[in-house]
Design a protein around this motif. Structure first.
Motif, PDB file in Angstrom:
ATOM      1  N   PRO A 526      80.687  63.356  66.736  1.00  0.00           N
ATOM      2  CA  PRO A 526      79.904  62.401  66.956  1.00  0.00           C
ATOM      3  C   PRO A 526      80.876  61.097  67.155  1.00  0.00           C
ATOM      4  CG  PRO A 526      79.990  62.816  64.582  1.00  0.00           C
ATOM      5  CD  PRO A 526      80.538  64.087  65.386  1.00  0.00           C
ATOM      6  N   TRP A 527      80.505  60.346  67.725  1.00  0.00           N
ATOM      7  CA  TRP A 527      81.399  59.007  68.461  1.00  0.00           C
ATOM      8  C   TRP A 527      81.778  58.185  67.533  1.00  0.00           C
ATOM      9  CZ3 TRP A 527      77.904  59.557  73.007  1.00  0.00           C
ATOM     10  CH2 TRP A 527      78.369  60.605  73.877  1.00  0.00           C
ATOM     11  N   ASP A 528      80.786  57.830  66.393  1.00  0.00           N
ATOM     12  CA  ASP A 528      81.036  57.128  65.448  1.00  0.00           C
ATOM     13  C   ASP A 528      82.190  57.571  64.665  1.00  0.00           C
ATOM     14  OD1 ASP A 528      79.389  58.726  64.457  1.00  0.00           O
ATOM     15  OD2 ASP A 528      78.099  57.656  63.345  1.00  0.00           O
ATOM     16  N   GLN A 529      82.250  58.681  64.380  1.00  0.00           N
ATOM     17  CA  GLN A 529      83.141  59.569  63.566  1.00  0.00           C
ATOM     18  C   GLN A 529      84.586  59.448  64.368  1.00  0.00           C
ATOM     19  OE1 GLN A 529      83.068  63.848  62.836  1.00  0.00           O
ATOM     20  NE2 GLN A 529      83.451  63.537  60.997  1.00  0.00           N
ATOM     21  N   ALA A 530      84.659  59.456  65.593  1.00  0.00           N
ATOM     22  CA  ALA A 530      85.663  59.494  66.474  1.00  0.00           C
ATOM     23  C   ALA A 530      86.256  58.007  66.446  1.00  0.00           C
ATOM     24  CB  ALA A 530      85.494  59.670  67.919  1.00  0.00           C
ATOM     25  N   VAL A 531      85.392  56.713  66.226  1.00  0.00           N
ATOM     26  CA  VAL A 531      85.829  55.489  66.158  1.00  0.00           C
ATOM     27  C   VAL A 531      86.722  55.470  64.900  1.00  0.00           C
ATOM     28  CG1 VAL A 531      85.065  53.149  65.806  1.00  0.00           C
ATOM     29  CG2 VAL A 531      83.708  54.580  67.503  1.00  0.00           C
ATOM     30  N   GLY A 532      85.967  55.789  63.880  1.00  0.00           N
ATOM     31  CA  GLY A 532      86.868  55.644  62.337  1.00  0.00           C
ATOM     32  C   GLY A 532      88.441  56.394  62.517  1.00  0.00           C
ATOM     33  N   LEU A 533      88.500  57.743  63.145  1.00  0.00           N
ATOM     34  CA  LEU A 533      89.649  58.359  63.299  1.00  0.00           C
ATOM     35  C   LEU A 533      90.716  57.489  64.027  1.00  0.00           C
ATOM     36  CD1 LEU A 533      91.203  60.905  63.089  1.00  0.00           C
ATOM     37  CD2 LEU A 533      90.357  61.519  65.307  1.00  0.00           C
ATOM     38  N   HIS A 534      90.289  57.235  65.354  1.00  0.00           N
ATOM     39  CA  HIS A 534      91.150  56.441  66.402  1.00  0.00           C
ATOM     40  C   HIS A 534      91.505  55.012  65.620  1.00  0.00           C
ATOM     41  CE1 HIS A 534      90.874  59.524  68.936  1.00  0.00           C
ATOM     42  NE2 HIS A 534      89.455  59.376  69.451  1.00  0.00           N
ATOM     43  N   ARG A 535      90.701  54.331  64.997  1.00  0.00           N
ATOM     44  CA  ARG A 535      90.940  53.300  64.233  1.00  0.00           C
ATOM     45  C   ARG A 535      92.290  53.257  63.233  1.00  0.00           C
ATOM     46  NH1 ARG A 535      85.115  50.463  62.821  1.00  0.00           N
ATOM     47  NH2 ARG A 535      85.004  49.206  64.756  1.00  0.00           N
ATOM     48  N   THR A 536      92.040  54.557  62.413  1.00  0.00           N
ATOM     49  CA  THR A 536      92.787  55.038  61.536  1.00  0.00           C
ATOM     50  C   THR A 536      94.301  55.078  62.235  1.00  0.00           C
ATOM     51  OG1 THR A 536      91.198  55.615  59.805  1.00  0.00           O
ATOM     52  CG2 THR A 536      93.532  56.527  59.661  1.00  0.00           C
ATOM     53  N   GLU A 539      96.155  51.906  63.173  1.00  0.00           N
ATOM     54  CA  GLU A 539      96.840  51.235  62.063  1.00  0.00           C
ATOM     55  C   GLU A 539      97.841  52.187  61.571  1.00  0.00           C
ATOM     56  OE1 GLU A 539      97.330  48.484  59.278  1.00  0.00           O
ATOM     57  OE2 GLU A 539      96.050  48.654  60.986  1.00  0.00           O
ATOM     58  N   ALA A 540      97.880  53.325  61.741  1.00  0.00           N
ATOM     59  CA  ALA A 540      99.009  54.483  61.220  1.00  0.00           C
ATOM     60  C   ALA A 540     100.175  54.028  62.267  1.00  0.00           C
ATOM     61  CB  ALA A 540      98.748  55.851  61.124  1.00  0.00           C
ATOM     62  N   ALA A 541      99.994  54.043  63.530  1.00  0.00           N
ATOM     63  CA  ALA A 541     100.826  53.628  64.570  1.00  0.00           C
ATOM     64  C   ALA A 541     101.651  52.300  64.384  1.00  0.00           C
ATOM     65  CB  ALA A 541     100.438  53.841  65.963  1.00  0.00           C
ATOM     66  N   ARG A 542     100.657  51.405  64.037  1.00  0.00           N
ATOM     67  CA  ARG A 542     101.215  49.972  63.667  1.00  0.00           C
ATOM     68  C   ARG A 542     102.230  50.040  62.547  1.00  0.00           C
ATOM     69  NH1 ARG A 542     100.704  45.911  60.186  1.00  0.00           N
ATOM     70  NH2 ARG A 542      99.177  47.015  58.948  1.00  0.00           N
ATOM     71  N   HIS A 543     101.838  50.891  61.199  1.00  0.00           N
ATOM     72  CA  HIS A 543     102.751  51.101  60.536  1.00  0.00           C
ATOM     73  C   HIS A 543     104.246  51.668  60.879  1.00  0.00           C
ATOM     74  CE1 HIS A 543     100.550  49.888  56.661  1.00  0.00           C
ATOM     75  NE2 HIS A 543      99.480  50.392  57.378  1.00  0.00           N
ATOM     76  N   THR A 544     104.187  52.537  61.615  1.00  0.00           N
ATOM     77  CA  THR A 544     105.414  53.274  62.243  1.00  0.00           C
ATOM     78  C   THR A 544     106.182  52.562  63.215  1.00  0.00           C
ATOM     79  OG1 THR A 544     104.292  54.543  63.974  1.00  0.00           O
ATOM     80  CG2 THR A 544     104.405  55.634  61.815  1.00  0.00           C
ATOM     81  N   GLY A 545     105.610  51.619  63.820  1.00  0.00           N
ATOM     82  CA  GLY A 545     106.057  50.682  64.929  1.00  0.00           C
ATOM     83  C   GLY A 545     106.272  51.313  66.146  1.00  0.00           C
ATOM     84  N   ASP A 546     105.366  52.490  66.595  1.00  0.00           N
ATOM     85  CA  ASP A 546     105.239  53.224  67.570  1.00  0.00           C
ATOM     86  C   ASP A 546     104.088  52.595  68.796  1.00  0.00           C
ATOM     87  OD1 ASP A 546     104.991  54.879  69.676  1.00  0.00           O
ATOM     88  OD2 ASP A 546     105.226  57.002  68.357  1.00  0.00           O
ATOM     89  N   GLN A 547     104.528  51.685  69.424  1.00  0.00           N
ATOM     90  CA  GLN A 547     103.646  51.066  70.326  1.00  0.00           C
ATOM     91  C   GLN A 547     102.906  52.158  71.267  1.00  0.00           C
ATOM     92  OE1 GLN A 547     102.680  48.401  69.165  1.00  0.00           O
ATOM     93  NE2 GLN A 547     103.254  46.907  70.810  1.00  0.00           N
TER      94      GLN A 547
END
Length: 918
Positions: A526-536, A539-547
């Protein structure tokens, strides 16, 4: 009558469901990984928790063009972003766990339950909800499942089992909306038909309405296991009177109409009988007094009794007295536990200490699994073992009653045993939590790499396998069907691993798992679940600095938002993705994001921005030599040109895309380009060629079992049939398309079919029915935010209102439609509306004003080379001159119109003009 049959189909499919399904207008997926179009009206099921429902369905909602004489809204390309077609797996309402052969006699409780159900059915009354409560380990679930199997023949429409995780250690209770999504999928509702959105309350309400509609008039049995509260389960209750709901809970749930059945510990005699039966020894050899004390020490709880009996059965040299002494010692050691669980937990300890050391370690590690159920491959990853050894351990733990077996060679820990295993692991420091999660996530990454090889489109990038993947044993997935089945089964577990990894700050794993799951979630939702996954993941990529990784996550978020028709949010995410890619000079990612931005702008009729984005994406793809990307950008650019009435440019771009798709063997891309070429050729008056292209596209969709896009092709074929005079064939094609769209819940396609049927009714003389249908289509387009569809409906409404004498209403409709068409840059649609308006004025004795409209239409039609509107304008001008100056005037214009009509094969219009000339 045909329409009424279509409406009847809609009722059967569930009007309540249709009115609440996703507002997302999921469109034409014209790019590779960025576009799972929405064609899979099939996708199927998405369980977030325990029961496994197979059947994947992908539905892509999209904007499609209308008929030749209509404004052409966006056309879904149906190119699955990742190349997976529909799974085609049948949905079945059968998910009860296996009944236990060791079920202990609960004759009174069973008689009460069966009697209650039988009495309600015989009296024709609605079946009340039956709530089965009791303490942990007392056998609530076993009782409910056993009763479900006994009653199954009374509920032939299916039996479903759902674990609500109300008291599962380490897992939050399943939200009602999530449970409804799984139930709907299990009941055969295509994934893309299930409502999604950011408003949890509204989505839950919409799904509940659809669920009630789906079960209306059916006789089904639903077991809601491990409920935390009445509020959690209330939205899951069917609305019909023929369904039986059994609820198990550790709490006493209070409500109005339920039958509450408390399951207590076994009577001592029954507990003794269960122990004797499972121990495999005669009562005399055991000593009844000792057995009575044993079952008393474990509280006469079935779970504890079965564990004790298993211990004795596996130790022939032990006596019952030996077992009693060990149990007493275990109880002393666990004295800090709550009184209600002390005895049964002592039996866990006794069973655990009886395991070999390597099996003890394996059992402890199971406590760290973030998911709900697992197979031998997951067990191997947790225990750093081979799959063969892990399977032996799982089978051994099952024999020892320390784990439950579920269908599909899967296993699951009882809630108390899961808690116990985690406590042992923490107490003995036998395995670091983060390391266990890392191993499981690495396994899933390796398995996802295998699955993605089957579902990602040819030529598209596949998320890479993790380092060391060659050392990880993965399941054998030999086909796309295997891959989709495995993904559906493991979906909830993988997402649980993502959440656990995120809580442990394992950001790199979060990013990689999200990327690996993206191809499947695009298709299956379901796409609302996918939205949550990609938001997470972002944010995780922001923590690692991987643009680059952040750009990937944001791009996926934008794609899913597009599928949900949340266009402003899609544009925001995709613009952010472009920025992230530019920061690290990632040209492939930037091209993908630009391609997706172009699609969104195309759907919102920002055509110049769409063309600019696709042109830039195409240039980047050509620099990189990425052929699939080139084809997708060309196809999207072709549709944008067509929407701007630049027909030659549209044919050129779409033909080049078709060549590349065929070179790559991409059947979906080929079908989509053929269909769009058919639309353009139809607008250019090449009806035979248009029909041939649409038929070729339809045949490919049929081969791929893509019902959504079969329906779109049927609509386009219907338009050609109507324009060439075969009105009944047109009606049949649009009615078939409507049936498909209703069944898969594709709201935009449904609106198109209804509008086309409205035009058919108008052409055949039923203006009243035409008005009703066109008003319905107009409301649907406005709700979906489709301005092109709105304009096309307004133009046709103007004609129908004029026929019934509503002159002012007709002019209002023409004015509204023209305003939108001019804003969209759709000159073909504008010429059509002007011709319609001109004919209204001519029949209203305003030939001079009518002539001005026909003049404007003729200029537009000749400028864009749209022969049908040119012929209509010429006919209108001739009739105006005939009326103004008298019979015999305007003959040249009329004869010029006849010439064009004959070339197009529009014989009815030729006959009309020739009768006038005679």
């Amino acid at each position: 009558m045909r329409l009424r049959r279509g409406v009847a189909i809609a009722v059967v499919a569930g009007v309540g469901a249709v009115t609440t399904m996703l507002v997302g207008l999921v469109t034409n997926a014209v790019s590779d990984e960025s576009r799972w179009p929405g064609w899979l009206g099939w996708l199927q099921e998405h369980a977030w928790f325990s029961f496994v429902v197979l059947g994947v369905t992908m539905a892509g909602l999209t904007a499609l063009l209308a008929g030749l004489s209509e404004t052409r809204p966006p056309i879904p390309t149906g190119r699955p972003e990742d190349g997976a077609g529909p799974p085609g797996a049948a949905q079945v309402l059968r998910s009860l766990p296996r009944d236990t052969a060791a079920f202990t006699d609960r004759a009174a409780e069973l008689e009460r339950l069966v009697g209650s159900v039988r009495a309600s059915q015989e009296r024709g009354e609605g079946l009340p909800v039956h709530v089965i409560d009791g303490m942990p380990g007392v056998g609530k679930t076993t009782f409910a499942v056993h009763a479900g199997h006994l009653l199954s023949e009374r509920f032939p429409d299916g039996q479903l089992f759902v674990n609500l995780n109300g008291h599962t250690p380490g897992r939050t209770p399943v939200q009602a909306g999530e449970a409804l999504a799984s139930l709907l999928a299990a009941a055969g509702v295509p994934t893309q038909q299930i409502p999604v959105g950011d408003d949890v309350g509204a989505v839950t309400e919409a799904r509940a309405a659809m669920w009630r509609s789906r079960l209306a008039g059916k006789k089904a049995l639903l077991i809601l296991d491990n409920a935390a509260s009445y509020r959690q389960l209330e939205p899951l209750l069917p609305g019909g009177s023929g369904c039986l709901v059994l609820v198990t809970s550790r709490k006493r749930l209070v409500a109005n109409e339920e039958v509450v059945m408390s399951v207590d510990a076994l009577p001592p005699d029954h507990a003794v009988d269960l122990f004797v039966r499972l121990s495999g020894r005669p009562t005399d050899a055991l000593g009844r007094d000792v057995v009575e004390e044993l079952v008393r020490l474990c509280g006469c709880l079935p779970l504890g009794v079965s564990l004790l009996a298993a211990r004795l059965r596996h130790h022939p040299s032990w006596t019952a007295e030996d077992l009693r002494g060990r149990l007493v010692a275990a109880r002393d050691r666990l004295g800090e536990l709550r009184a209600g669980e002390r005895a049964v937990t002592a039996t866990f300890d006794l069973s655990y200490r009886d395991l070999a050391p390597e099996r003890q370690r394996f059992f402890r590690q199971l406590g760290f699994f973030p998911g709900t159920d697992l197979d031998a491959h997951v067990g191997a990853a947790l225990g750093e073992l081979s799959v063969v050894v892990a399977r032996l351990h799982l089978e051994g733990l099952y024999d020892d009653h320390l784990i439950d077996e579920h269908p599909g060679s899967r296993y699951r820990l009882h809630d108390l045993l899961r808690d116990y295993a985690r406590g042992l692991a923490a107490e003995g420091d036998s395995m670091d939590h983060a390391q266990a999660v890392q191993r499981v996530c690495t396994y899933y990454l390796a398995a996802l790499a295998v699955a993605n090889e089957h579902i990602v489109r040819s030529g598209a990038a596949v998320p890479p396998a993790p380092d060391g993947a060659s050392r990880v044993e993965t399941p054998v997935l030999e086909s796309r069907a295997d891959a989709l089945s495995w993904l559906e089964t493991e979906r909830a577990n993988i997402l649980a691993c993502v959440r656990r990894a995120n809580s442990l700050a394992l950001h790199d794993l979060v990013v990689r798992l999200a990327a690996a799951m993206a191809p499947f979630l695009r298709q299956a939702g379901p796409w609302d679940q996918a939205v949550g996954l990609h938001r997470t993941a972002a944010e995780a990529a922001r923590h690692t600095g991987d643009q680059r990784a952040r750009g990937d996550a944001l791009a996926e978020l934008g794609v899913v938002r597009r599928f949900m028709a949340a266009y402003p949010q899609a544009i925001e995410a995709l613009n952010d993705a472009v920025t992230a890619y530019e920061a690290v000079d990632e040209r492939r990612g930037k091209a993908e994001a630009l391609n997706q931005l172009g699609i969104v702008w195309y759907l919102t009729a920002d055509n110049e921005d769409a063309a600019r984005a696709q042109t830039e994406a195409l240039a980047l793809y050509r620099e990189l030599g990425y052929r699939l990307g080139q084809a997708n950008a060309l196809a999207d650019l072709g549709m944008t040109h067509r929407q701007l009435s630049r027909f030659d440019a549209a044919v050129e771009a779409q033909s080049e895309a078709l060549t590349i798709y065929r070179e790559l063997g991409d059947r979906y891309g080929e079908a989509n380009s053929l269909r769009d070429l058919g639309v353009v050729h139809c607008l250019m008056g090449a009806y035979d060629l248009a029909a041939r292209h649409h038929q070729e596209a339809f045949d490919i969709y049929l081969e791929l079992d893509d019902r959504v896009h079969q329906a779109y092709a049927l609509n386009e074929l219907g338009v050609v049939r109507r324009l060439t005079g075969d009105v009944e064939a047109a009606r049949t094609a649009h009615s078939q398309a409507l049936t498909h769209f209703i069944e898969v819940g594709e709201r935009f396609g449904r609106a198109n079919s209804i509008r086309h049927l409205g035009v058919v009714e108008r052409v055949t003389g039923d203006a009243t029915e035409a008005l009703r249908l066109l008003e319905e289509a107009l409301d649907a387009y406005r709700e979906l935010g489709s301005r092109g569809g709105e304009a096309a409906s307004l133009s046709e409404l103007g004609v129908a209102r004029g026929i019934v004498g509503e002159r002012d209403g007709a002019i209002e409709a023409f004015q509204g439609g023209l305003e939108i068409l001019r804003d969209l840059g759709d000159r073909c649609g504008e010429a059509e509306a002007l011709n319609h308006w001109g004919m209204l004025l001519l029949t209203s004795d305003e030939p001079t004003a009518a002539r001005r409209h026909f003049d404007q239409a003729l200029t537009l039609a000749r400028d864009i080379r749209c022969p049908l509107e040119e012929a209509r304008a010429l006919e209108g001008l001739g009739r105006c001159d005939w009326t103004i100056d008298g019979p015999g005037h305007g003959v040249d214009s009329l004869r010029a119109a006849v010439t064009v009509y004959r070339r197009l094969g529009v014989s009815a219009s030729v006959d009309d003009i020739e009768r006038l000339l005679v």
